[in-house]
Design a protein around this motif. Sequence first.
Motif, PDB file in Angstrom:
ATOM      1  N   ALA A  18       0.828  -1.205   0.000  1.00  0.00           N
ATOM      2  CA  ALA A  18       0.000   0.000   0.000  1.00  0.00           C
ATOM      3  C   ALA A  18       0.863   1.256   0.000  1.00  0.00           C
ATOM      4  N   ARG A  19       1.957   1.233   0.800  1.00  0.00           N
ATOM      5  CA  ARG A  19       2.844   2.390   0.844  1.00  0.00           C
ATOM      6  C   ARG A  19       3.549   2.605  -0.501  1.00  0.00           C
ATOM      7  N   LEU A  20       3.958   1.498  -1.133  1.00  0.00           N
ATOM      8  CA  LEU A  20       4.604   1.605  -2.441  1.00  0.00           C
ATOM      9  C   LEU A  20       3.639   2.145  -3.494  1.00  0.00           C
ATOM     10  N   GLU A  21       2.385   1.713  -3.415  1.00  0.00           N
ATOM     11  CA  GLU A  21       1.383   2.221  -4.351  1.00  0.00           C
ATOM     12  C   GLU A  21       1.155   3.720  -4.130  1.00  0.00           C
ATOM     13  N   ASP A  22       1.091   4.131  -2.867  1.00  0.00           N
ATOM     14  CA  ASP A  22       0.928   5.557  -2.563  1.00  0.00           C
ATOM     15  C   ASP A  22       2.119   6.361  -3.071  1.00  0.00           C
ATOM     16  N   GLN A  23       3.320   5.798  -2.879  1.00  0.00           N
ATOM     17  CA  GLN A  23       4.523   6.493  -3.341  1.00  0.00           C
ATOM     18  C   GLN A  23       4.540   6.611  -4.862  1.00  0.00           C
TER      19      GLN A  23
END
Length: 324
Positions: free
Chosen positions: A18-23
Amino acid sequence: MESKKAPVDVESLEGRVARLEDQTRFTLDALELAASLGEFEVGISSLHEPTLLLREVVARVATITPFAASAVYLVDEGSSDFYQAYSDRQEWSAQIESAITSFIDSGMFTFALREGRPVIVHSVELQRRVVLHVLETSSRVRGMFVGVFSEGAKNLTAVEMALLSIVCKNCASAVEVFELYKCFKCGGEDVIAFSDSLPAGVVDLSKNGRILITNKFASKLLGSVATPEKRYLIEFLIPEERERIASLLISCCAFSVPEQEYQTESLAKTQSTMRTQTVLDSAEGQKNISLHITPLQHNGDTFLRGVLAPMDEMYNGAALVEGM
């Protein structure tokens, strides 16, 4: 002894994804924003002073990060002193002026001029952190952007600082173009008057076809060239002609021409002049015109000069005046 592997934490992996997608989304949004920061909606040739331009610069900065107050300082061409040319919060103007005076006395202002990047410093007068960013072109310093942080505001991220630099660089370039245009207007009233007296439209374009300057006849022929939705010459043509004329502009720019004073160059003597007929799509209806385009150089910069001669009977066969 058998090695034991730690059990896979599914929730932890899902969080990382999820964090990678947000980034990734943030990176794409930042790239899209950076691409939109390169051009300003304000037409330089329509300005008598730079307030509207600087207001748009501050508005662009606000899309990156909000400041409690923002101001832009420019260099006085006569004295080389910095003066506050625009502030979006007039109630902060005096305090910002006091803070800048303090930064000049302490040497922090000079430091920010040399850095060429955002410099964040605390101001005693404002009791806030302030970001300073020089407005500089390849030729000279044009001014300084000042942003006052809100209380408790976070530090600028590396991406936000890079985007701020993009805005400030483009602001400096726009101010330089404005100053050169103002100098041209003040120093060549006879040239402008002659251009406005021609029975044909004269329009100067950037290499990508953006309208820079028009004489009165061209403005009347094209309509309002200062509207944000119509800033390029091909946008005034009927759809069927746009691709062909765009290709003509590209071909014209491909010619190598010697540097020359653009006021004296004759289109008739320039071998790289492109001549064609096309159709304008104006508010008054379609108009057939003869279009002559030639590439010129001035102070190392290449631009295109176009002459628009109407061919409709309503203009009684007005003759094309080539060059100025």
